[in-house]
Enzyme design. Sequence first.
Site, PDB file in Angstrom:
ATOM      1  CE1 TYR A 158      -2.972  -3.080   0.233  1.00 48.87           C
ATOM      2  CE2 TYR A 158      -3.473  -2.466   2.509  1.00 48.87           C
ATOM      3  CZ  TYR A 158      -3.993  -3.226   1.426  1.00 48.87           C
ATOM      4  OH  TYR A 158      -4.591  -4.166   1.539  1.00 48.87           O
ATOM      5  CB  SER A 159       1.165   4.504  -0.271  1.00 47.87           C
ATOM      6  OG  SER A 159       0.032   4.784  -0.658  1.00 47.87           O
TER       7      SER A 159
END
Length: 326
Positions: free
Chosen positions: A59-60
């Site tokens: 995530y990111s």
Amino acid sequence: MQYTRLGSTGLKVSRICLGAMTYGAKAWRQWVLEEADSIPLIAKAWELGINFFDTADMYSLGVSEEILGKAIREIGIPRDRIVVASKLFNPMGPDPNQRGLSRKHLRHALEGSLRRLGMDYVDIYQIHRFDPETSVEEVMGGLNDVVQQGKALYLGASSMYAWQLAKMQFAAERAGGAKFVLMQNHYNLAYREEEREMIPYCVDQGLGIIPWSPLGRGLLTGSIKRDSKDSLRAQTDDYAVKLYSRESDFQIADRVAAVAEARGSSRATVALAWLLSKSAITAPIIGASKIKHLEDAVAALDIHLEKREIEQLEELYEPHPVLGHT
């Protein structure tokens, strides 16, 4: 807030889990919130009684873990009162050993997650997907090592076929190692294929179930319509189109809207109440980019759908191909 055991473990988690994919860097996804906007939402979740937080290294590309760890420290949440889960599998770099579930990647992935979170252990370490290129013996052996080292307390898995999960559990049992205690699968009113094999298997084996995409990535809340998309995420989330594009999907969303209007509740509250009405479900994982999203989710705990409402919500479902395993 309500709390429950995670599967057959003694771990108590809130019946709503906050997913941290929404928090990170816009350079990764346009709809993601940056740190300044993310921390207040994490703080509000804690204030509402949510003690269960799910993130992943992908995530990111790690920023989500950094923000979650920083929020926990800034809010002052005692480590023994919060349950933090993270995941590995997806690429974290261009090298072939920076992905998958090999012993090597598992070691470096967990070290990276702990560093970004600012923690010496995660409560739950999950495999984000099944890895066909690594033997189940290697995967479960590597995961057992991190449990033995105290770097993870419990193990979890995400979307795969039931036979794959059973194969991995058997490999762990045969070796006398740690087994998975939860399944994080794709399950909501518009996608119920998990009811055929995965959910019955998890119930039989005592695994907790924490569904991802409980609101159909905006389909069930009305953000995704037949001919338009209201939110930035809906407008830029191509994956949602792959998952939900049938006419029957939209008809189910219309039923959610009808039940919500009759009850004077939000669509999100009704869709989550349906999930929570299923005894097999431990805690749906919600994404929240607004305070209202958190309040609507918690409100679902007080909604008890009547039999006729459940039938109304379920009757239009049509079988789907398997979706969400990749």
